[in-house]
Enzyme design. Structure first.
Site, mmCIF file in Angstrom:
data_model
loop_
_atom_site.group_PDB
_atom_site.id
_atom_site.type_symbol
_atom_site.label_atom_id
_atom_site.label_comp_id
_atom_site.label_asym_id
_atom_site.label_seq_id
_atom_site.Cartn_x
_atom_site.Cartn_y
_atom_site.Cartn_z
ATOM 1 N N GLY A 115 -0.061 -43.587 41.954
ATOM 2 C CA GLY A 115 -0.777 -44.817 41.634
ATOM 3 C C GLY A 115 -1.457 -44.769 40.282
ATOM 4 O O GLY A 115 -1.320 -45.696 39.468
ATOM 5 N N LYS B 8 -5.870 -32.786 41.832
ATOM 6 C CA LYS B 8 -5.909 -31.628 42.733
ATOM 7 C C LYS B 8 -4.552 -30.991 43.004
ATOM 8 O O LYS B 8 -3.593 -31.686 43.296
ATOM 9 C CB LYS B 8 -6.465 -32.078 44.079
ATOM 10 N N ARG C 93 3.058 -55.604 42.390
ATOM 11 C CA ARG C 93 3.514 -55.454 43.777
ATOM 12 C C ARG C 93 4.005 -56.774 44.372
ATOM 13 O O ARG C 93 4.921 -56.786 45.180
ATOM 14 C CB ARG C 93 2.401 -54.861 44.636
ATOM 15 N N GLY D 192 1.282 -42.695 47.348
ATOM 16 C CA GLY D 192 1.444 -41.700 48.418
ATOM 17 C C GLY D 192 2.883 -41.598 48.895
ATOM 18 O O GLY D 192 3.392 -40.500 49.140
HETATM 19 P P1 ADP Z 1 -1.707 -40.141 40.900
HETATM 20 O O1 ADP Z 1 -2.499 -41.249 41.550
HETATM 21 O O2 ADP Z 1 -0.889 -40.621 39.751
HETATM 22 O O3 ADP Z 1 -0.921 -39.337 41.903
HETATM 23 P P2 ADP Z 1 -3.954 -38.359 41.007
HETATM 24 O O4 ADP Z 1 -4.650 -39.295 41.918
HETATM 25 O O5 ADP Z 1 -3.472 -37.066 41.552
HETATM 26 O O6 ADP Z 1 -2.749 -39.112 40.252
HETATM 27 O O7 ADP Z 1 -4.905 -37.969 39.792
HETATM 28 C C1 ADP Z 1 -5.515 -38.914 38.990
HETATM 29 C C2 ADP Z 1 -6.933 -38.538 38.713
HETATM 30 O O8 ADP Z 1 -7.015 -37.258 38.146
HETATM 31 C C3 ADP Z 1 -7.554 -39.488 37.734
HETATM 32 O O9 ADP Z 1 -8.641 -40.152 38.357
HETATM 33 C C4 ADP Z 1 -8.043 -38.583 36.607
HETATM 34 O O10 ADP Z 1 -9.313 -38.947 36.100
HETATM 35 C C5 ADP Z 1 -8.117 -37.237 37.287
HETATM 36 N N1 ADP Z 1 -8.036 -36.119 36.321
HETATM 37 C C6 ADP Z 1 -7.007 -35.804 35.535
HETATM 38 N N2 ADP Z 1 -7.323 -34.751 34.753
HETATM 39 C C7 ADP Z 1 -8.588 -34.415 35.042
HETATM 40 C C8 ADP Z 1 -9.499 -33.408 34.562
HETATM 41 N N3 ADP Z 1 -9.138 -32.553 33.610
HETATM 42 N N4 ADP Z 1 -10.722 -33.346 35.121
HETATM 43 C C9 ADP Z 1 -11.087 -34.225 36.087
HETATM 44 N N5 ADP Z 1 -10.289 -35.182 36.585
HETATM 45 C C10 ADP Z 1 -9.062 -35.282 36.065
HETATM 46 MG MG MG Z 2 -4.397 -41.291 42.612
#
Ligand code: ADP
Ligand code: MG
Length: 406
Positions: free
Chosen positions: A359, A206, A45, A382
């Site tokens: 992230g 989620k 960053r 975000g």
């Molecule tokens: P990003 O930050 O790239 O948008 P998210 O924050 O939505 O991604 O998701 C990342 C999180 O999702 C990680 O902490 C990862 O451990 C969790 N995750 C991915 N697959 C699973 C799973 N099958 N069960 C529980 N947690 C999961």
């Molecule tokens: Mg995340």
């Protein structure tokens, strides 16, 4: 109809104005990850902000003041979140002395005195209570130390805070920095003028946090590839028993809607055909690979399996534009990280336009060492999600526009 991205691309950037002899305030995003000893573990960053800062130095701005947040302090001083921890690295990268300003209100006169080529870094702006509340008084104070405001904090451009949004009400000249422009151009390439077929690879924790995005992009993409905990909700919607896997019961209906909508729009959906399951995340005794419909009682799905990696990789390989958001499993834990890393490799190997948002996803890509093989990795989690959702980011909303002068 003009899209929101096109609207955002119509803002003025630094190259459209003259900074010579002016006091420039740059909102940067120096919210870098640090370890327990305050070592910067990833300075991407800071490096991403250098073109904007260097441009102002090279074009003889009289002073350059950098303002950023760092971590999540509670509106008051907290040593742990002091930006003094990053000053050495910043000086090294800029190859220039940077003066640290602990309280810009009391040091206002010093900043206001034009003296060619001084670079100041203000203390964490979130130590001021008014920052997150978008307090007009704080905005006015920030405006009073500059002639030109430059927003280059893409990572916080989805927030309406004093230093990212409110300040623009009180400055005559406000433009986007080069990072902001690079980010918006990268997403424009993927969403506005993409080369088909377009694949969205989505995962993470989620559905609820990404559902708006899913509904929005279904009209634009050709393939939807779903992994991570996100796919658990979809598999449950198909009638599989996901046992103790992380999924969202209240979103099963929504998952069905997405499947239905995808069918209508001719979007092909890919879901895991096999999964890595474990009896425990923290202290696993039993880890197995099973077909997606056979998650064992008491187990939870934590990664995509090898057959899924193959299936997804093939679909990815035949795409010309790939947008990736969300890990395929709990990638933070070595034994559950293979799916995510193999998908990162598959995307990196493509002859496609490849863009990463999110992230955790950017972090996962970094860990594979494949970052250079992606077309673009967004510095905003975000903010990049909100771009994919089709929103106008507040950080762009009030910047000067090019067409106003036509
Ligand atoms: P990003 O930050 O790239 O948008 P998210 O924050 O939505 O991604 O998701 C990342 C999180 O999702 C990680 O902490 C990862 O451990 C969790 N995750 C991915 N697959 C699973 C799973 N099958 N069960 C529980 N947690 C999961
Ligand atoms: Mg995340």
């Amino acid at each position: 109809m003009i899209s929101n991205i096109t609207t955002m691309m119509g803002v003025k950037s630094l190259k459209d104005i003259d900074v010579t002899g002016k006091r420039v305030l740059i909102r940067v995003d120096f919210n870098v990850p640090v370890d327990s000893h305050n070592n910067i573990s990833d300075d991407r960053r800071i490096r991403a902000a250098l073109p904007t800062i260097n441009y102002c130095i090279d074009h003889n701005a009289c002073s350059i003041t950098l303002v950023s947040h760092f971590g999540r302090p509670k509106g008051k001083y907290d040593e742990k979140y002091s930006l003094k921890h990053i000053i050495k690295r910043l000086e090294r990268l800029l190859q220039k002395r940077v003066e640290f300003i602990e309280d810009f209100v009391s040091s206002r006169d010093e900043i206001a005195t034009c003296s060619l080529e001084r670079v100041f870094l203000l203390e964490n702006i979130r130590f001021k209570e008014g920052e997150k509340q978008n307090d007009p008084e704080l905005s006015k104070r920030l405006a009073s130390i500059c002639d030109i405001y430059v927003n280059d904090a893409f990572g916080t451009s989805h927030r309406k805070h004093a230093s990212t949004y409110g300040v623009m009400d009180y400055v005559d000249t406000k433009v986007a920095g080069f990072l902001m422009m690079r980010e918006i151009e990268a997403f424009s390439k993927a969403l506005e003028n993409p080369v088909h077929p377009i694949a969205l690879v989505i995962g993470g924790a989620k559905i609820s946090s990404k559902i708006t995005l899913l509904k929005e992009v279904l009209q634009k993409i050709d393939k939807l590839i779903i992994g991570g905990a996100m796919s658990n909700t979809f598999l449950e919607a198909l009638g599989y028993d996901m046992q103790r896997s992380l999924y969202e019961k209240e979103y099963i209906e929504t998952a069905c809607d997405v499947i239905e909508q995808a069918k209508k729009n001719g979007v092909k959906i890919y879901l895991p055909v096999d999964l890595v399951i474990t009896d425990s995340i923290e202290t696993p005794v039993d880890i197995k690979v099973v077909p997606a419909q056979d998650v064992l009682e008491g187990f939870q799905a934590v990664d995509i399996g090898p057959a899924t990696v193959k299936l997804f990789s093939e679909a990815i390989g035949l795409s010309n534009t790939i947008i990736w958001n969300g890990p395929m499993g709990i990638y933070e834990i070595d034994r559950f990280s293979k799916g995510t890393y193999k998908i990162a490799n598959a995307i990196a190997d493509c002859y496609a336009y490849t863009i990463v948002g999110g992230g955790d996803t950017a972090d996962a890509v970094d860990k594979t060492g494949e970052a250079d093989n992606f077309s673009f990795i967004s510095t905003g989690g975000g903010a990049s999600l909100e771009l994919l959702e089709g929103k106008i980011l507040p950080g762009f909303a009030n910047l000067d526009r090019i067409e106003e002068e036509l």
